[in-house]
Design an enzyme around this catalytic site. Structure first.
Site, PDB file in Angstrom:
ATOM      1  N   LEU A  98       1.153 -47.045  44.431  1.00 19.26           N
ATOM      2  CA  LEU A  98       2.054 -46.870  43.496  1.00 19.26           C
ATOM      3  C   LEU A  98       2.525 -48.393  43.160  1.00 19.26           C
ATOM      4  O   LEU A  98       2.665 -49.226  44.000  1.00 19.26           O
ATOM      5  CB  LEU A  98       2.722 -45.901  43.937  1.00 19.26           C
ATOM      6  CG  LEU A  98       2.631 -44.344  44.127  1.00 19.26           C
ATOM      7  CD1 LEU A  98       3.903 -43.764  44.734  1.00 19.26           C
ATOM      8  CD2 LEU A  98       2.330 -44.075  42.892  1.00 19.26           C
ATOM      9  N   GLU A 131      10.225 -36.949  42.403  1.00 19.73           N
ATOM     10  CA  GLU A 131      10.389 -36.297  44.124  1.00 19.73           C
ATOM     11  C   GLU A 131      10.365 -37.423  45.048  1.00 19.73           C
ATOM     12  O   GLU A 131      10.265 -38.615  44.746  1.00 19.73           O
ATOM     13  CB  GLU A 131       9.027 -35.525  44.089  1.00 19.73           C
ATOM     14  CG  GLU A 131       7.491 -36.187  44.154  1.00 19.73           C
ATOM     15  CD  GLU A 131       6.314 -35.331  44.033  1.00 19.73           C
ATOM     16  OE1 GLU A 131       6.437 -34.309  43.701  1.00 19.73           O
ATOM     17  OE2 GLU A 131       5.183 -36.002  44.179  1.00 19.73           O
ATOM     18  N   LYS A 133       9.780 -40.056  48.007  1.00 23.37           N
ATOM     19  CA  LYS A 133       8.544 -40.705  48.695  1.00 23.37           C
ATOM     20  C   LYS A 133       8.629 -40.679  50.075  1.00 23.37           C
ATOM     21  O   LYS A 133       9.462 -41.128  50.565  1.00 23.37           O
ATOM     22  CB  LYS A 133       8.647 -42.324  48.152  1.00 23.37           C
ATOM     23  CG  LYS A 133       7.336 -42.682  48.685  1.00 23.37           C
ATOM     24  CD  LYS A 133       7.423 -44.231  47.989  1.00 23.37           C
ATOM     25  CE  LYS A 133       6.077 -45.275  48.169  1.00 23.37           C
ATOM     26  NZ  LYS A 133       5.899 -45.352  49.510  1.00 23.37           N
ATOM     27  N   ASP A 135       7.615 -41.376  53.864  1.00 21.77           N
ATOM     28  CA  ASP A 135       7.088 -42.326  54.479  1.00 21.77           C
ATOM     29  C   ASP A 135       6.273 -42.017  55.636  1.00 21.77           C
ATOM     30  O   ASP A 135       6.550 -41.821  56.796  1.00 21.77           O
ATOM     31  CB  ASP A 135       8.321 -43.155  55.095  1.00 21.77           C
ATOM     32  CG  ASP A 135       7.979 -44.664  55.289  1.00 21.77           C
ATOM     33  OD1 ASP A 135       6.641 -44.929  54.856  1.00 21.77           O
ATOM     34  OD2 ASP A 135       8.715 -45.357  55.924  1.00 21.77           O
ATOM     35  N   TYR A 242       1.426 -33.363  47.555  1.00 22.52           N
ATOM     36  CA  TYR A 242       1.989 -33.569  46.176  1.00 22.52           C
ATOM     37  C   TYR A 242       1.213 -33.900  45.005  1.00 22.52           C
ATOM     38  O   TYR A 242       1.589 -33.837  43.995  1.00 22.52           O
ATOM     39  CB  TYR A 242       2.712 -34.964  46.531  1.00 22.52           C
ATOM     40  CG  TYR A 242       2.325 -36.043  47.178  1.00 22.52           C
ATOM     41  CD1 TYR A 242       1.224 -36.789  46.612  1.00 22.52           C
ATOM     42  CD2 TYR A 242       2.732 -36.327  48.393  1.00 22.52           C
ATOM     43  CE1 TYR A 242       0.570 -37.898  47.166  1.00 22.52           C
ATOM     44  CE2 TYR A 242       2.017 -37.571  48.990  1.00 22.52           C
ATOM     45  CZ  TYR A 242       0.944 -38.213  48.420  1.00 22.52           C
ATOM     46  OH  TYR A 242       0.551 -39.308  49.040  1.00 22.52           O
ATOM     47  N   LYS A 330      12.192 -47.798  45.037  1.00 24.83           N
ATOM     48  CA  LYS A 330      12.091 -47.897  46.429  1.00 24.83           C
ATOM     49  C   LYS A 330      13.747 -47.879  46.911  1.00 24.83           C
ATOM     50  O   LYS A 330      14.515 -48.551  45.999  1.00 24.83           O
ATOM     51  CB  LYS A 330      11.650 -49.039  46.950  1.00 24.83           C
ATOM     52  CG  LYS A 330      10.205 -49.178  47.061  1.00 24.83           C
ATOM     53  CD  LYS A 330       9.839 -48.631  48.150  1.00 24.83           C
ATOM     54  CE  LYS A 330       8.259 -48.496  48.278  1.00 24.83           C
ATOM     55  NZ  LYS A 330       7.419 -49.546  48.998  1.00 24.83           N
ATOM     56  N   CYS A 424      -0.758 -82.028  58.028  1.00 24.01           N
ATOM     57  CA  CYS A 424      -1.288 -80.663  58.601  1.00 24.01           C
ATOM     58  C   CYS A 424      -0.821 -80.652  60.071  1.00 24.01           C
ATOM     59  O   CYS A 424      -1.304 -81.400  60.469  1.00 24.01           O
ATOM     60  CB  CYS A 424      -2.567 -80.230  58.119  1.00 24.01           C
ATOM     61  SG  CYS A 424      -3.085 -78.800  58.866  1.00 24.01           S
ATOM     62  N   CYS A 427      -4.778 -80.322  61.527  1.00 29.42           N
ATOM     63  CA  CYS A 427      -5.773 -81.282  61.697  1.00 29.42           C
ATOM     64  C   CYS A 427      -5.335 -82.426  61.289  1.00 29.42           C
ATOM     65  O   CYS A 427      -5.895 -83.523  61.105  1.00 29.42           O
ATOM     66  CB  CYS A 427      -6.739 -81.004  60.390  1.00 29.42           C
ATOM     67  SG  CYS A 427      -6.364 -81.138  58.658  1.00 29.42           S
ATOM     68  N   CYS A 442      -2.346 -78.858  52.889  1.00 34.17           N
ATOM     69  CA  CYS A 442      -3.085 -79.726  53.606  1.00 34.17           C
ATOM     70  C   CYS A 442      -4.407 -80.174  52.719  1.00 34.17           C
ATOM     71  O   CYS A 442      -5.099 -79.202  52.350  1.00 34.17           O
ATOM     72  CB  CYS A 442      -3.778 -78.825  54.907  1.00 34.17           C
ATOM     73  SG  CYS A 442      -4.929 -79.659  55.692  1.00 34.17           S
ATOM     74  N   CYS A 448     -10.345 -79.016  58.362  1.00 29.32           N
ATOM     75  CA  CYS A 448      -9.011 -78.387  59.019  1.00 29.32           C
ATOM     76  C   CYS A 448      -9.596 -76.955  59.489  1.00 29.32           C
ATOM     77  O   CYS A 448      -9.842 -76.096  58.911  1.00 29.32           O
ATOM     78  CB  CYS A 448      -8.250 -78.067  58.030  1.00 29.32           C
ATOM     79  SG  CYS A 448      -6.653 -77.219  58.515  1.00 29.32           S
TER      80      CYS A 448
HETATM   81  P1  AMP Z   1       2.765 -47.717  48.947  1.00 31.77           P
HETATM   82  O1  AMP Z   1       2.073 -47.231  50.062  1.00 31.77           O
HETATM   83  O2  AMP Z   1       4.225 -48.089  49.101  1.00 31.77           O
HETATM   84  O3  AMP Z   1       1.854 -48.363  47.793  1.00 31.77           O
HETATM   85  O4  AMP Z   1       3.027 -46.389  48.242  1.00 31.77           O
HETATM   86  C1  AMP Z   1       2.039 -45.505  47.718  1.00 31.77           C
HETATM   87  C2  AMP Z   1       1.889 -44.247  49.054  1.00 31.77           C
HETATM   88  O5  AMP Z   1       3.184 -43.372  48.854  1.00 31.77           O
HETATM   89  C3  AMP Z   1       0.956 -43.470  48.478  1.00 31.77           C
HETATM   90  O6  AMP Z   1      -0.430 -43.699  48.521  1.00 31.77           O
HETATM   91  C4  AMP Z   1       1.260 -42.148  49.204  1.00 31.77           C
HETATM   92  O7  AMP Z   1       0.792 -42.254  50.628  1.00 31.77           O
HETATM   93  C5  AMP Z   1       2.451 -42.281  49.461  1.00 31.77           C
HETATM   94  N1  AMP Z   1       3.706 -41.102  48.845  1.00 31.77           N
HETATM   95  C6  AMP Z   1       4.443 -40.443  49.575  1.00 31.77           C
HETATM   96  N2  AMP Z   1       5.101 -39.502  48.884  1.00 31.77           N
HETATM   97  C7  AMP Z   1       4.553 -39.623  47.610  1.00 31.77           C
HETATM   98  C8  AMP Z   1       4.522 -38.660  46.400  1.00 31.77           C
HETATM   99  N3  AMP Z   1       5.610 -37.730  46.281  1.00 31.77           N
HETATM  100  N4  AMP Z   1       3.833 -38.789  45.546  1.00 31.77           N
HETATM  101  C9  AMP Z   1       2.723 -39.793  45.455  1.00 31.77           C
HETATM  102  N5  AMP Z   1       2.843 -40.680  46.811  1.00 31.77           N
HETATM  103  C10 AMP Z   1       3.613 -40.523  47.635  1.00 31.77           C
END
Ligand code: AMP
Length: 700
Positions: A98, A131, A133, A135, A242, A330, A424, A427, A442, A448
């Site tokens: 994304l 929605e 995101k 992690d 999702y 984010k 550098c 080197c 460099c 190098c």
């Molecule tokens: P990034 O890894 O920062 O590039 O973010 C993209 C990743 O966010 C996607 O590949 C998904 O693994 C993750 N992700 C988490 N929640 C969602 C969501 N609700 N929709 C789409 N992607 C999501």
């Protein structure tokens, strides 16, 4: 008391009553489920309802996880022995990443960009689905005739790793979908670990004398990529769905429908969500989510916004592996204060000298940070960073940690101002700035070591040749020993190893098996796509997306090489052709031409093609259309489409879109108020189409 057995799981010493009872329950249950599986899969005659089966299975996996009982059964279920490595499988549809937005202005721009592309007025509303995101790590689950057939990690977006056996151990991944689901269903989502489970897992790691995980995401990723599924089974993994990948039938017209379907089919879904109509709605959602973040039982790192209408998503398409129709908003970066103990200078593959701050390790947003980039000499001076300072460190998502500011009032005495080297550090060649570039480079080039080693690391990296067996340490080590000094040496290593008195297997830390694995991983990559090959060359400014564009334009390595050599003459057609490629400006063109003008680079290319097959570039959607292979140029104002959408559409139909008209142009599409390009087309006798004629041409 539990005693760990080598690969098959856990054995018990029978001095603990509770464990004995649980073990008994577990074994009985495992046998029972085994019989049900047999009747279901081999006899097509289920003995229990799906719901009843699920309850038993859940109990079994809970026992497996909570009391570390289950590995044997899980192993049987997911297919005996742990694998040696994960099989790589191409995704039916690529798995995208994304784009990111950070501020309110970015959100506004995201909406403006979408409307502009779709040729809509600023005031018109576009529904956007919002929605959380989550992690974790993304995963694609493929169901065939309702049964889970394949689970892939994202990998390099085009090809993922087959982790099916491991994914089968996750409780909220349904093994089967309800009746009447399409024959092929691909569900995409995120594997994650809940915060409380993460704490418990780390306590267990510590108790067993193992390294704790730095955050839930790493723990989830590490758990999925286990060669032994019994280990995965013992980890508390969860899955949120999702979106869809390949589907044999259309089942949803909107993102909202997708969610309804996923819910009907038994998938867990992240909360909260909202259907938004404006920037205000999106921001209201974002701030609400930010507030609720700490109440959620899992980690999220922002919100995801997706155009709700799937037809519009298709029109918007994807650019550089990121959908135009979605973005991640984010959460603000996390910050912490720590001591800067040292500044080191690193030399990159293009010779850039980058200062790196060494820090007293500190946890920032769940991750231990001990290094941060200081970017360049100007940045150090501007922030007046000195060794011994207390500094504010910031980390946002996967971005490299940065030093935000120096706490000057905490400075003790008057530490020396950092002197940036003019040579550098590796080197000792002179380091210079080219033009108004802020980066000091460099000038050592081939002599190098740092540059050579970094270039080799880049050459074997994931998006380039992707040679897993050649990690950073091995590259450095082999360079020092003179075994690999250029990319060509990688592919002659096995031959040379046969006739040497000191083969790799005889080196410290190596053996027959690791030597064989290394050569296997090299030999697996003796065939490579042109775009990866171009990227692997490590030409300055040529990243993954540009490499793809070049591959798409020139199709074969031979044509690319010939054209770059011809383009040395800035008056040539080859040069005009090169800079007509989208996003390639004169500076990038010079870097490319410069690379192909160097004799030693051509020697490496010639050496490589003796050992490696570079496959001609295949367009992703190799559709046959009247535009396949044609070169088109747009000029003037289009009424029904934005220029951007028209270009994207032409490309998706197999055309090359150029920025200027030449004899090679097949069509010029002239909108209102066309100017010099139209004139040139008429002079050269190139076919000119108006917008309607063009639409007629691409209609089929
Ligand atoms: P990034 O890894 O920062 O590039 O973010 C993209 C990743 O966010 C996607 O590949 C998904 O693994 C993750 N992700 C988490 N929640 C969602 C969501 N609700 N929709 C789409 N992607 C999501």
């Amino acid at each position: 008391m539990i005693k760990k057995e080598k690969t098959t799981g856990y054995l018990f010493e029978s001095n603990n009553d509770d464990y004995e009872k649980l073990r008994e329950e577990y074994l009985t249950l495992a046998r029972r489920i085994g019989q049900y599986d047999y009747w279901y899969h081999s006899k097509d005659d289920p003995k229990v309802s799906d719901a009843e089966y699920d309850v038993l299975k859940r109990r079994l996996l809970t026992l497996a996880r909570e009391y570390q009982l289950g590995s044997r059964h899980v192993l049987e279920k997911v297919g005996a022995e742990p694998s040696k490595k994960f099989e790589k499988v191409k995704h039916a549809f690529p798995m995208f990443t994304l784009s990111n937005v950070f501020s309110e202005e970015d959100v506004e721009e995201f909406l403006i960009r979408i409307k502009k592309f779709l040729n809509l007025d600023k005031e018109e509303e576009v529904d956007i689905w919002a929605e959380p995101k989550v992690d974790g790590l993304s995963c694609s689950l493929r169901y065939e005739k309702g049964n889970l057939a394949l689970a892939l990690t994202r990998g390099d977006k085009i090809t993922g790793e087959n982790v099916t056996r491991n994914i089968r151990t996750i409780l909220d991944v349904p093994q089967k979908l309800p009746l009447n689901t399409p024959e092929i269903v691909e569900v995409r989502g995120e594997i994650y670990i809940k915060l409380t489970d993460f704490e418990k897992l780390n306590q267990k790691q510590k108790k067993e004398g193992k390294e704790p995980f730095s955050n839930p995401r790493n723990a989830a990723a590490g758990s999925v990529r286990q060669l032994d599924p019994s280990v995965t089974a013992s980890r508390p993994l969860n899955f949120f769905a999702y979106s869809f990948g390949e589907m044999s039938e259309e089942v949803a017209k909107t993102q909202k429908d997708v969610r309804v379907k996923l819910n009907d089919w038994g998938f867990s879904l992240p909360h909260p969500v909202a259907l938004c109509k404006s920037e205000q709605d999106l921001l209201a959602y974002y701030y609400k989510l930010l507030k609720r973040r700490l109440e959620l039982s899992y980690e999220i790192d922002g919100a995801v916004y997706k155009v709700n209408d799937i037809k519009l998503q298709e029109r918007l398409g994807v650019v550089s592996s990121r959908p135009r129709w979605a973005t991640a908003h984010k959460f603000p970066a996390e910050r912490a204060i720590t001591l800067l103990t040292k500044i080191d200078i690193q030399v990159g593959r293009t010779g850039a000298l980058t200062p790196v701050a060494r820090l007293e390790p500190i946890t920032v947003g769940g991750v231990v940070v001990s290094n941060a980039t200081l970017h360049n000499e100007d940045e150090i001076r501007r922030k007046d960073v000195r060794v011994g300072d207390m500094v504010v460190v910031q980390r946002a998502g996967d971005v490299i940690p940065q030093i935000v500011e120096v706490l000057k009032d905490k400075r003790k005495g008057n530490p020396a101002v950092f002197e940036f080297p003019d040579h550098c550090p590796v080197c000792n060649s002179l380091a210079i700035r080219e033009g108004d570039d802020v980066v000091l480079r460099c000038t050592g080039g081939l002599i190098c070591e740092a540059q050579a080693v970094e270039r080799l690391k880049h050459f074997v990296s994931r998006l380039a040749f992707d040679i897993e067996g050649l990690g950073d340490k091995i590259i450095k080590n082999f360079w020092e020993e003179g075994l690999i000094r250029s990319p060509v040496d990688i592919f002659t290593l096995e031959e040379r190893n046969k006739s040497t008195l000191t083969p790799i297997r005889a080196k410290e830390g190596w053996g027959d098996l690791s030597e064989k694995n290394l050569f296997d991983s090299i030999n697996n990559r003796r065939e490579i796509e042109l775009n990866r090959f171009i990227y692997a060359l490590g030409i300055r400014q040529i990243g993954e997306a540009t490499a793809k564009r070049l591959a798409s334009r020139y199709s074969t390595l031979e044509t690319l090489k010939k054209s770059m050599i011809a383009a040395k003459d800035h008056e040539s057609e080859a040069y005009a052709d090169l800079i007509s490629i989208d996003d390639i400006g004169p500076a990038m063109a010079d870097d490319l031409i410069g690379f192909f003008a160097e004799g030693h680079n051509l020697e490496i290319l010639d050496g490589l093609v003796k050992h490696v097959t570079v496959k001609p570039y295949e367009r992703q959607q190799s559709v046959k259309s009247p535009l396949t292979g044609k070169t088109v140029v747009f000029t003037g104002k289009l009424v029904k489409f934005s220029r951007q959408e028209a270009k994207a559409r032409a490309e998706s139909l197999g055309a090359k879109v150029a920025g200027s008209v030449s004899k090679k142009t097949d069509y010029v599409i002239a909108g209102e108020d066309s100017g010099s390009k139209l004139k040139k087309a008429q002079e050269l006798g190139v076919t000119v189409l108006n917008e309607d004629e063009w639409l007629e041409l691409i209609k089929g």
